[in-house]
Design an enzyme around this catalytic site. Structure first.
Site, PDB file in Angstrom:
ATOM      1  N   SER A 121     -25.143 -19.996  -8.636  1.00 11.47           N
ATOM      2  CA  SER A 121     -26.013 -20.015  -9.811  1.00 11.47           C
ATOM      3  C   SER A 121     -25.373 -20.793 -10.937  1.00 11.47           C
ATOM      4  O   SER A 121     -24.132 -20.852 -11.052  1.00 11.47           O
ATOM      5  CB  SER A 121     -26.288 -18.573 -10.271  1.00 11.47           C
ATOM      6  OG  SER A 121     -26.925 -18.548 -11.543  1.00 11.47           O
ATOM      7  N   TYR A 145     -22.524 -11.227 -13.507  1.00  5.38           N
ATOM      8  CA  TYR A 145     -23.220 -11.932 -12.418  1.00  5.38           C
ATOM      9  C   TYR A 145     -22.609 -13.318 -12.212  1.00  5.38           C
ATOM     10  O   TYR A 145     -22.276 -13.710 -11.086  1.00  5.38           O
ATOM     11  CB  TYR A 145     -24.701 -12.042 -12.765  1.00  5.38           C
ATOM     12  CG  TYR A 145     -25.530 -12.849 -11.805  1.00  5.38           C
ATOM     13  CD1 TYR A 145     -25.932 -12.315 -10.585  1.00  5.38           C
ATOM     14  CD2 TYR A 145     -25.951 -14.138 -12.127  1.00  5.38           C
ATOM     15  CE1 TYR A 145     -26.721 -13.056  -9.708  1.00  5.38           C
ATOM     16  CE2 TYR A 145     -26.734 -14.873 -11.265  1.00  5.38           C
ATOM     17  CZ  TYR A 145     -27.120 -14.327 -10.049  1.00  5.38           C
ATOM     18  OH  TYR A 145     -27.898 -15.057  -9.190  1.00  5.38           O
ATOM     19  N   LYS A 149     -20.512 -14.835  -8.923  1.00  6.05           N
ATOM     20  CA  LYS A 149     -20.879 -16.072  -8.238  1.00  6.05           C
ATOM     21  C   LYS A 149     -19.702 -17.053  -8.217  1.00  6.05           C
ATOM     22  O   LYS A 149     -19.423 -17.693  -7.190  1.00  6.05           O
ATOM     23  CB  LYS A 149     -22.099 -16.714  -8.918  1.00  6.05           C
ATOM     24  CG  LYS A 149     -23.396 -15.956  -8.738  1.00  6.05           C
ATOM     25  CD  LYS A 149     -23.866 -15.976  -7.302  1.00  6.05           C
ATOM     26  CE  LYS A 149     -25.253 -15.379  -7.147  1.00  6.05           C
ATOM     27  NZ  LYS A 149     -25.734 -15.411  -5.747  1.00  6.05           N
TER      28      LYS A 149
END
Length: 325
Positions: A121, A145, A149
Site C-alpha cells: 500500500s 497499517y 505493509k
C-alpha cells in the site's frame, strides 16, 4: 499452473478470482487448480475452484495451503487501515505475522520457489511529502497499517534475495470505486461519495473537498496483479516493491466527475460532515506519485475519474445508473 489466492473473500481477491476463472489461463499457461482461501468461505465463483476457510496467521495453516506447491501465490489477505489502527494486536497478527508464516511455510518446502505477488500500500509512506513521490522516496509510515505493509515489503525482498520466492510487491493506490458495503478502511469515503449517490443513497464526506489522494480503479488493480504475476522479474533486481501508477485527484475533482457522469441530483446526495479522526489520518497520506518505474515495466492505470466511474457502472450496475433514470 496452480494458483493460490489468500484473502479471496475480499474485494481484490474476489475480482482477481473472477478474472482468472473467466480467462482460464495466466501468462499463456492454463490454470489447472485455483485455490481460494480466507477467514470466511469465499463464494460466488464458478468453474473448477477449491474454496478453503483458514487463517494463515494460525500456525500450520500456511503450510497446509502451500503443500500442493502453487506456482503463483497472490497474497492479498489482511485487515484494512482503520481496523489495523484501532486494533493494534489484530493488525500485527494478521498483516505481519500471517505474512511471515506464509513466507516461512514456503521456505520449508525443498526445491520450491513460487512467484509471490504481495498487495502492499502507499500507506508505507508518511509525511512530509514531495510534490510527487518517486521510487527513491523513503518508506516512513505514520500508521500501524503502513508499518505492517512496509515490514512485509522488507521480508518479501529478503526472501527473494535468498531465493525462497520470486516476489513482487505492488503498492496499491486508494482503490476507488470499491463495490459493496462500506468497510472499516479509513479511505472508504473516497468510494462511498461516488458509489452511494449512483444508486440514490446519501453519502457522508468526512474531509475537506481539497483533500487530494492517489487513486486506481478495481479494474486497474487486477491488471496490476496479473502483470506482476507474469512479468519478467529479472529487471527488478533487488528492488522488488513498486509504486503503482494511478490518478492524483482532489475530492472536489471526484465529485465534479460524478456530476458529469450522473448529474447534479447525484452530487446533492453528498453530505459534508468533517470527522476530525479521519481528517487527521488522511492528512498523513500520499497525494501524488511519479510511477515512472512501474510504467516502464508495463504497468498501466486509468485515464480519468470519469472513466473510473463509467467502468464502475458497467461492472457493478449493469451498465446503467438507477438513480439517474
Amino acid at each position: 499452473m496452480r494458483i493460490l489466492i489468500t484473502g479471496a473473500a475480499g474485494m481484490i481477491g474476489r475480482k482477481l478470482a473472477q478474472r482468472l476463472g473467466k480467462d482460464g489461463h495466466l501468462g499463456g499457461r492454463g490454470i489447472s487448480a485455483l485455490t481460494l482461501t480466507d477467514v470466511v468461505a469465499p463464494a460466488g465463483f464458478g468453474g473448477p475452484v477449491e474454496r478453503d476457510t483458514s487463517d494463515i496467521a494460525t500456525p500450520g495453516e500456511a503450510a497446509r495451503l502451500i503443500a500442493a506447491r502453487p506456482d503463483v501465490i497472490f497474497h492479498t489477505a489482511g485487515i484494512v487501515s482503520g481496523e489495523a489502527e484501532s486494533d493494534f494486536d489484530k493488525g500485527y497478527r494478521v498483516n505481519l505475522d500471517g505474512s511471515r508464516l506464509l513466507l516461512e511455510a514456503i521456505r520449508q518446502v525443498p526445491a520450491y520457489r513460487p512467484r509471490l505477488v504481495f498487495t502492499s500500500s502507499i500507506a508505507a509512506f508518511g509525511a512530509p511529502f514531495p510534490d510527487a513521490i518517486d521510487d527513491e522516496f523513503l518508506t516512513a509510515p505514520l500508521t500501524s497499517y503502513g508499518t505492517q505493509k512496509a515490514m512485509v515489503e522488507l521480508l518479501l525482498a529478503d526472501y527473494t534475495r535468498r531465493c525462497f520466492i520470486d516476489g513482487v510487491g505492488i503498492r496499491l493506490p486508494t482503490i476507488c470505486i470499491r463495490p459493496g458495503l462500506p468497510n472499516k478502511a479509513a479511505s472508504g469515503f473516497f468510494s462511498n461519495i461516488l458509489r452511494e449517490p449512483l444508486v440514490g443513497r446519501e453519502a457522508v464526506l468526512p474531509v475537506a473537498g481539497t483533500v487530494r489522494a492517489w487513486h486506481a480503479s478495481p479494474r486497474a488493480a487486477i491488471g496490476f496483479l496479473i502483470h506482476a504475476a507474469t512479468m519478467d522479474t529479472a529487471s527488478l533486481g533487488a528492488r522488488r516493491n513498486l509504486n503503482m501508477p494511478g490518478l492524483s485527484a482532489t475530492v472536489d475533482e471526484q465529485i465534479a466527475a460524478l456530476g458529469r457522469v450522473a448529474g447534479d441530483a447525484a452530487v446533492k446526495l453528498i453530505r459534508r460532515e468533517i470527522d476530525p479522526v479521519i481528517a487527521h489520518m488522511v492528512d498523513g497520506w500520499p497525494r501524488n506519485f511519479d510511477a515512472s518505474r512501474a510504467l516502464g515495466l508495463g504497468f498501466g492505470a486509468d485515464a480519468s475519474f470519469d472513466e473510473i466511474i463509467r467502468n464502475h457502472i458497467v461492472d457493478e450496475l449493469e451498465g446503467r445508473v438507477p438513480f439517474k433514470e
